[in-house]
Design an enzyme around this catalytic site. Structure first.
Site, short mmCIF file in Angstrom:
data_model
loop_
_atom_site.label_atom_id
_atom_site.label_comp_id
_atom_site.label_asym_id
_atom_site.label_seq_id
_atom_site.Cartn_x
_atom_site.Cartn_y
_atom_site.Cartn_z
N ARG A 77 52.10 35.43 54.19
CA ARG A 77 53.07 35.90 53.20
C ARG A 77 54.47 35.63 53.75
NH1 ARG A 77 56.52 37.54 49.98
NH2 ARG A 77 56.20 39.16 48.39
N GLU A 102 54.85 36.16 39.89
CA GLU A 102 53.40 36.15 40.05
C GLU A 102 52.75 35.14 39.11
OE1 GLU A 102 51.69 37.82 42.23
OE2 GLU A 102 53.23 39.15 43.00
N ARG A 146 47.74 40.41 55.64
CA ARG A 146 48.31 39.07 55.63
C ARG A 146 49.31 38.90 56.78
NH1 ARG A 146 50.36 38.94 49.45
NH2 ARG A 146 51.37 40.82 50.29
#
Length: 224
Positions: free
Chosen positions: A56, A64, A106
């Site tokens: 990320r 998104e 992440r």
């Protein structure tokens, strides 16, 4: 387009190490293993490496794409397409900040290409992501904010959807500590302490100062 390229002294040390017999045995010092490649581009701010890690990008937020039961946000597919063009086929280096993982497991990183381009900043500079301040990973915040102001000034990408002229007193309340701004009737905004509360005349003013919209009450980019 201005490329955000950072030259690090560690690269010089690494070169010296590779040509010096004394350091040749310490290849790890040169971080040769730090070069990675993307296997998949998930969206405008996340990639999956060939070793399986989900990365990320620190300090940015892109629209998104459609997933599960959620529809795509405006320009979400375009943001992913740009991210794919920036990283596909390139050797990448991950630089970390104070926190290396998020709550989803992440990896959090500043992603540099082998030509020195900082992908995080370029996504912002081209107008397909905005700055997302999140303490304590803020070491490159000033670089990312400079990229955002450049994109805003040129009206690139998502900034075509923000009216800088529209304004009214106390249109949005913002938290100077978290650098989030809220709609006037947002319950989350009501919890801001008086010492941290400031008022913004419009969204443009918030973004220019490095604030980001609170997703609980503001959809951004907003549909037309």
């Amino acid at each position: 387009m201005k490329a955000f390229v950072v030259t690090r002294h560690s690269n010089i040390r690494c070169t010296i190490g590779l040509i010096t017999l004394i350091l040749a045995a310490s290849v790890g010092f040169c971080e040769a293993e730090s070069w990675v490649k993307a296997r998949w581009v998930a969206d405008g701010d996340t990639i999956i490496l060939r070793d399986g890690r989900h990365v990320r990008y620190i300090g940015i937020d892109a629209p998104e794409i459609a997933h599960k039961n959620r529809r795509a946000e405006p320009m979400g597919d375009e943001a992913r397409a740009l991210n794919r063009r920036l990283v596909d086929g390139w050797k990448l280096r991950l630089d970390y900040d104070r926190e290396k993982k998020d709550r989803y497991g992440r990896t959090l990183a500043y992603v540099y290409r082998s030509d020195g381009l900082l992908v995080n900043a370029d996504m912002i500079e081209q107008g397909y992501a905005h700055v997302l301040y999140r303490f304590p990973n803020i070491s490159q915040h000033h670089i990312l904010l400079s990229a955002q102001r450049l994109a805003m000034a040129h009206g690139r990408g998502i900034w075509r959807r923000v009216d800088k002229e529209k304004q009214r007193p106390r249109a949005y309340q913002a938290n100077r500590r978290s650098k989030r701004f809220h709609a006037i009737d947002c319950p989350m905004g009501k919890s801001i302490s008086e010492k941290n509360r400031i008022w913004l005349k419009n969204q443009w003013a918030g973004f220019w100062s490095g604030y980001a919209p609170a997703r609980e009450c503001i959809e951004f980019p907003s549909p037309r």
